[in-house]
Structure formats: C-alpha cells, structure tokens
Write a protein that holds these residues in place. Sequence first.
Motif, PDB file in Angstrom:
ATOM      1  N   UNK A  87     -35.162 -50.327   1.156  1.00  0.00           N
ATOM      2  CA  UNK A  87     -35.531 -50.627   2.545  1.00  0.00           C
ATOM      3  C   UNK A  87     -35.348 -49.385   3.404  1.00  0.00           C
ATOM      4  N   UNK A  88     -36.414 -48.989   4.103  1.00  0.00           N
ATOM      5  CA  UNK A  88     -36.311 -47.896   5.061  1.00  0.00           C
ATOM      6  C   UNK A  88     -35.605 -48.371   6.325  1.00  0.00           C
ATOM      7  N   UNK A  89     -34.813 -47.486   6.910  1.00  0.00           N
ATOM      8  CA  UNK A  89     -34.073 -47.809   8.131  1.00  0.00           C
ATOM      9  C   UNK A  89     -34.707 -47.071   9.304  1.00  0.00           C
ATOM     10  N   UNK A  90     -35.372 -47.783  10.233  1.00  0.00           N
ATOM     11  CA  UNK A  90     -35.938 -47.113  11.414  1.00  0.00           C
ATOM     12  C   UNK A  90     -34.817 -46.506  12.256  1.00  0.00           C
ATOM     13  N   UNK A  91     -35.135 -45.455  12.992  1.00  0.00           N
ATOM     14  CA  UNK A  91     -34.111 -44.776  13.785  1.00  0.00           C
ATOM     15  C   UNK A  91     -33.463 -45.711  14.793  1.00  0.00           C
ATOM     16  N   UNK A  92     -34.239 -46.650  15.348  1.00  0.00           N
ATOM     17  CA  UNK A  92     -33.670 -47.541  16.352  1.00  0.00           C
ATOM     18  C   UNK A  92     -32.758 -48.602  15.745  1.00  0.00           C
ATOM     19  N   UNK A  93     -32.701 -48.660  14.417  1.00  0.00           N
ATOM     20  CA  UNK A  93     -31.914 -49.702  13.755  1.00  0.00           C
ATOM     21  C   UNK A  93     -30.598 -49.193  13.191  1.00  0.00           C
ATOM     22  N   UNK A  94     -30.238 -47.954  13.505  1.00  0.00           N
ATOM     23  CA  UNK A  94     -29.003 -47.418  12.928  1.00  0.00           C
ATOM     24  C   UNK A  94     -27.788 -48.212  13.394  1.00  0.00           C
ATOM     25  N   UNK A  95     -27.818 -48.721  14.608  1.00  0.00           N
ATOM     26  CA  UNK A  95     -26.703 -49.524  15.130  1.00  0.00           C
ATOM     27  C   UNK A  95     -26.921 -51.008  14.885  1.00  0.00           C
ATOM     28  N   UNK A  96     -27.926 -51.356  14.117  1.00  0.00           N
ATOM     29  CA  UNK A  96     -28.254 -52.758  13.863  1.00  0.00           C
ATOM     30  C   UNK A  96     -27.387 -53.299  12.726  1.00  0.00           C
ATOM     31  N   UNK A  97     -27.632 -54.546  12.389  1.00  0.00           N
ATOM     32  CA  UNK A  97     -26.916 -55.225  11.315  1.00  0.00           C
ATOM     33  C   UNK A  97     -27.913 -55.757  10.306  1.00  0.00           C
ATOM     34  N   UNK A  98     -27.628 -55.570   9.034  1.00  0.00           N
ATOM     35  CA  UNK A  98     -28.447 -56.152   7.977  1.00  0.00           C
ATOM     36  C   UNK A  98     -27.963 -57.565   7.684  1.00  0.00           C
ATOM     37  N   UNK A  99     -28.908 -58.470   7.529  1.00  0.00           N
ATOM     38  CA  UNK A  99     -28.603 -59.818   7.081  1.00  0.00           C
ATOM     39  C   UNK A  99     -29.088 -59.954   5.642  1.00  0.00           C
ATOM     40  N   UNK A 100     -28.204 -60.370   4.756  1.00  0.00           N
ATOM     41  CA  UNK A 100     -28.556 -60.608   3.364  1.00  0.00           C
ATOM     42  C   UNK A 100     -28.331 -62.086   3.095  1.00  0.00           C
ATOM     43  N   UNK A 101     -29.387 -62.790   2.698  1.00  0.00           N
ATOM     44  CA  UNK A 101     -29.270 -64.237   2.530  1.00  0.00           C
ATOM     45  C   UNK A 101     -29.885 -64.691   1.223  1.00  0.00           C
ATOM     46  N   UNK A 102     -29.306 -65.754   0.696  1.00  0.00           N
ATOM     47  CA  UNK A 102     -29.789 -66.361  -0.534  1.00  0.00           C
ATOM     48  C   UNK A 102     -29.319 -67.805  -0.542  1.00  0.00           C
ATOM     49  N   UNK A 103     -30.232 -68.701  -0.864  1.00  0.00           N
ATOM     50  CA  UNK A 103     -29.899 -70.120  -0.834  1.00  0.00           C
ATOM     51  C   UNK A 103     -28.687 -70.422  -1.708  1.00  0.00           C
ATOM     52  N   UNK A 104     -27.715 -71.132  -1.131  1.00  0.00           N
ATOM     53  CA  UNK A 104     -26.531 -71.519  -1.871  1.00  0.00           C
ATOM     54  C   UNK A 104     -25.405 -70.508  -1.805  1.00  0.00           C
ATOM     55  N   UNK A 114     -46.492 -44.024  -0.996  1.00  0.00           N
ATOM     56  CA  UNK A 114     -45.977 -44.866   0.092  1.00  0.00           C
ATOM     57  C   UNK A 114     -45.234 -44.088   1.166  1.00  0.00           C
ATOM     58  N   UNK A 115     -44.635 -42.983   0.802  1.00  0.00           N
ATOM     59  CA  UNK A 115     -43.890 -42.160   1.760  1.00  0.00           C
ATOM     60  C   UNK A 115     -42.852 -43.016   2.472  1.00  0.00           C
ATOM     61  N   UNK A 116     -42.991 -43.238   3.804  1.00  0.00           N
ATOM     62  CA  UNK A 116     -41.960 -43.973   4.526  1.00  0.00           C
ATOM     63  C   UNK A 116     -42.303 -45.452   4.695  1.00  0.00           C
ATOM     64  N   UNK A 117     -43.259 -45.946   3.911  1.00  0.00           N
ATOM     65  CA  UNK A 117     -43.594 -47.370   3.979  1.00  0.00           C
ATOM     66  C   UNK A 117     -42.674 -48.175   3.070  1.00  0.00           C
ATOM     67  N   UNK A 118     -42.438 -49.438   3.448  1.00  0.00           N
ATOM     68  CA  UNK A 118     -41.594 -50.308   2.635  1.00  0.00           C
ATOM     69  C   UNK A 118     -42.392 -50.876   1.471  1.00  0.00           C
ATOM     70  N   UNK A 119     -41.774 -50.941   0.306  1.00  0.00           N
ATOM     71  CA  UNK A 119     -42.434 -51.481  -0.878  1.00  0.00           C
ATOM     72  C   UNK A 119     -41.386 -52.119  -1.764  1.00  0.00           C
ATOM     73  N   UNK A 120     -41.834 -52.886  -2.753  1.00  0.00           N
ATOM     74  CA  UNK A 120     -40.917 -53.513  -3.699  1.00  0.00           C
ATOM     75  C   UNK A 120     -40.666 -52.579  -4.874  1.00  0.00           C
ATOM     76  N   UNK A 121     -39.405 -52.451  -5.249  1.00  0.00           N
ATOM     77  CA  UNK A 121     -39.089 -51.670  -6.440  1.00  0.00           C
ATOM     78  C   UNK A 121     -39.615 -52.386  -7.683  1.00  0.00           C
ATOM     79  N   UNK A 122     -40.212 -51.666  -8.618  1.00  0.00           N
ATOM     80  CA  UNK A 122     -40.589 -52.313  -9.886  1.00  0.00           C
ATOM     81  C   UNK A 122     -39.355 -52.790 -10.637  1.00  0.00           C
TER      82      UNK A 122
END
Length: 515
Positions: free
Chosen positions: A163-180, A484-492
Amino acid sequence: MLFPNGFIVKLSTAITLLTLFISNGVVGQEMLDQPFTINEGTLRTIDALDAVSLKTGYSFTYDSRLIDPEKKVRLSFDQTPLREVLRSILQNDSLEFSLIDKYIVISRTRKEGSLRSSPPAVAGFISGTIVDEETGEPLPFATIGFKNIQRGTVTNNNGGFGLNVPSQSYDDTLYVSYLGYIERKIPVEQASGSNMVIKMRREYISIPEIIIRNQIPQDIIFKAYQAIPENYGKTPALMTGFYREGVLRKNELQTYSEAILKIYKSPYSTSFQNDQIVVIKSRKIENLDRSDTLAVRLKAGLSTSLELDGARNFYDFINPESIKDYNFRLTDIVRYGDESAYAIEFESRQNSEFSFFRGTIFINTYDFGILNVDFEITPSRIDKIKESFISSSSGGFVTWPVSVKYNVTYRKAGNRYFLSHVRGDLIFASKQKRKLFNSQFKVFFELAITGTELENVKRFDREELAPIHSVFSETIKTYDKSFWKDMDFLRPEDNLLEALKNMKAKLMEFSEGDE
C-alpha cells in the motif's frame, strides 16, 4: 441467474516471526524501566526476544529490516531495566522502544525535524503479511485502509499486501479488519516499511445457543435486502480499482493480465443505470506458442466482477423471488470492527431445479449491511449448467467446469458500504475426444477497490468505456516491468509470483528480498 458466462476454449498454438500489532493509546511506559531478571544463556536474537515476550507477556512489533534474527546474543540479566536488556539484545543505538497496549514497538530513533514536521511528497510504502496470531495462517482478503481518506487495499491469497502512503496520510491511522477478528488501528508512522507481519487476534463472541436458535435467518436476509439502498448509497461513486486475471495449466501460467480501472458505481437505489468501467493502464504477458494444442481464455472478466456485486445484482439467495429455493442456517455471530455480524450458511434445496449455490453470507447485526459472501456452485449441480461457462469449444475437445468459487467483500466507511473486493477461482477440465486423460486449467479473476470519491461524480463518455464483455487479455498488447510506479496494486501470491518468474517476467515492483 448470476453466472459469469465467459470462457473461450480454442486451438492455438524470511517471513518476520514477530508482529506488527499496534493500537492507539500508549500506556504503561514505565514497564520498560522496571527491573528484569532472566537467565537463558546464549540464544539467537529472535529466540531471545521470544523468551522476553514469554516472561513479560508483551509481544514485539518491528520492521524486519531493523533486526538480525540469527545473531547470537547473551540473555543473562539480574534486576536490569527491561529497556537496557533490549538494548543489549539488539546492540543498536539507533533503536528506541515504546509500549502500546500489550506490544513493545521497536523503531528507529526519530531525529529532530523528521517527517512529521515536513512530510515528503510520498510518505512511503507499506507491505507485509497479515496472519492469525495463534496459528500463523495467512488471512486472505483482509482489508487495509486509511481512516481519513477513502483509500486502501486487500490481502492476496497468501495474506500479502502492499500500500502506498500519500503524503497527507503520514499522520493518519491504518485500519486492518477481518471478519471474526479484533480490528487493528495502526499509526501510519509506525507501520511504514517492508516485510512486516501483522498478527490478528480472533475474538469469539459468547452467544447463548437459545439466542441463535430463536433467530430466523430468512428474516435477517430479507432485512439485509430491504436495507440495501440505505446502506450502499443513493448517490453514485467513482472508484479506482486494480484488476487482474490469469489462466494456469498444470500450475504453469499461460496468460496473465492486469489493469488500473476507474469505475462509475451507479446508485443502489435505482436499477436503470448500469455501472461503467474505463481502463487507465493495462498490461499482459503470455506463455503460449504454436506447439500448444489447447488454450483457455477468460471472457468478460471485467463485467463478471461487476455482476458479482450482489447488493446491486441480487444474488439468488437474497432475492425475495428466489429465496424459497434455499435452505438457511444461522451458525455464528462474529466480530466485525466494533460491531458484530451474523454468519448464515445457505445451500440449494434438493427439490429445487433453479438454485445452484452454497456458501456463507455475513450480515451486520446492527444495520443489516452485507459484509462478505463466500460461495460456490454446488459441485453436484455444476453439470446441469456447464454450458453457461463455455463460450465456444474447439473441435475435437470437450471442456467442462470442475469447480466454481467466488468471494465478495464490502467495507463500511461511516454509515455507507462500498464494494471492496471480488475474487473468482474456477477450475476447468478439457479432454480430447477418444483420449483417456484430460488437462486441467485454473482460471482466476480479481478486482480490488483502492480508492473511492463521492464528490462531483459523473458518468463516462461512451467512447471511453472498456469493452467489458470481451476477452480482456486480447485487448492488451504489451507488458511493462516498471508499469505501476506509485499506483496501488495487489501483490501476486507466492505460486503466481513463481509462475511469473518461470516465464522470465521479472516484476520490478518487488525487490530481490521480496521475491
């Protein structure tokens, strides 16, 4: 009936062992200065940290690049402050320690005038693996997103993410969620780095059996159906998505295509407007030559990804007109963030001629939003609809579906739900007439939504639209290694990455260490 009618068969030629597991509030900082006694002799660094963890009850979280896990250290201390014990184990003056919840965070010492006061244009890149804390098993399709912007991704089948981190999100919080599982809230500044492991803790909700028995699952399904316009939005949304598809024969990749998309998502309160897709960038690689006697291509993968949005194109098992063709059973109530969700299993009635699915649907207990649907075509019924999956077949060959599985995930942002992830995994067999053995093909397609906008959303011009009902791979001509450079993508996934390497298509998105 929801079937992805889209396959053409034709003749043609050092995973980190400790965890990144952080919450918001810093407590008990004095613990690091408490006297600590331990005598384990000489150990590897990673074993020494495990011994400290076992004795203190605190787990560790760190970027794996900060520590040499195999380095031998002496773990013998008597009434020594824990902070000094850790410094002695790690032997690195540039590291500092903080205590958050039940986790000791190891990070680099922050210098004056650091990124917090002057964030760069791109704050960084976060990658790693999300696993079950107890078993270490990877958690596929877990959701990772920023709290304050509509941007995120999902894990692949191996639990991996980037996941790329935009400059405005450095002070943000990541949410990681999974059912259960208990939702994790991770400060972005603590998470930046590569090869991290986030361990998720399963939470079991103790529900008296009488409560589950007294719930009527059909009523829950009907309430979910009624709540769709309110839950999923009466206004359109503009989404950015990453799409990929591929075909493997005997675990050898034949074709692989991927793209960055813009998606116009129509309001869920109306049915006369269709969704739209524009392809921003795309690339492919192929491993076919004239010696190949049989090849399989996926048709209409893009349109199928949209059709699998069952909150818009109602699944048979939530549609009031066909719900009578299914049996339902409420099996559990599981954690979802700060809320909970019903887990309802469904299957086709034996005496029904028009129902074909079985699986589990998860529905929010509070607002009846559909969170996830994991389902497949009942194996015993695939033969009845096999023609729906073969668009054309080569003379002399017979081809049929063996397994058809789907997973669709939605995420909740505020009071609205958004399509988050779609995955299809299908297995086909093909046999030449009068031959004894058959060939097996694994086909997959996947759409992950990485960004959502709600302001000034307009429909695309007709000439911009992608040919979503065609064979997507045939619309692409090249494969760019640094695409992709700075675009978000799924890791194989590991097996897919290995297949790509076998095709000598080195992916420049990943370093040698990641591969």
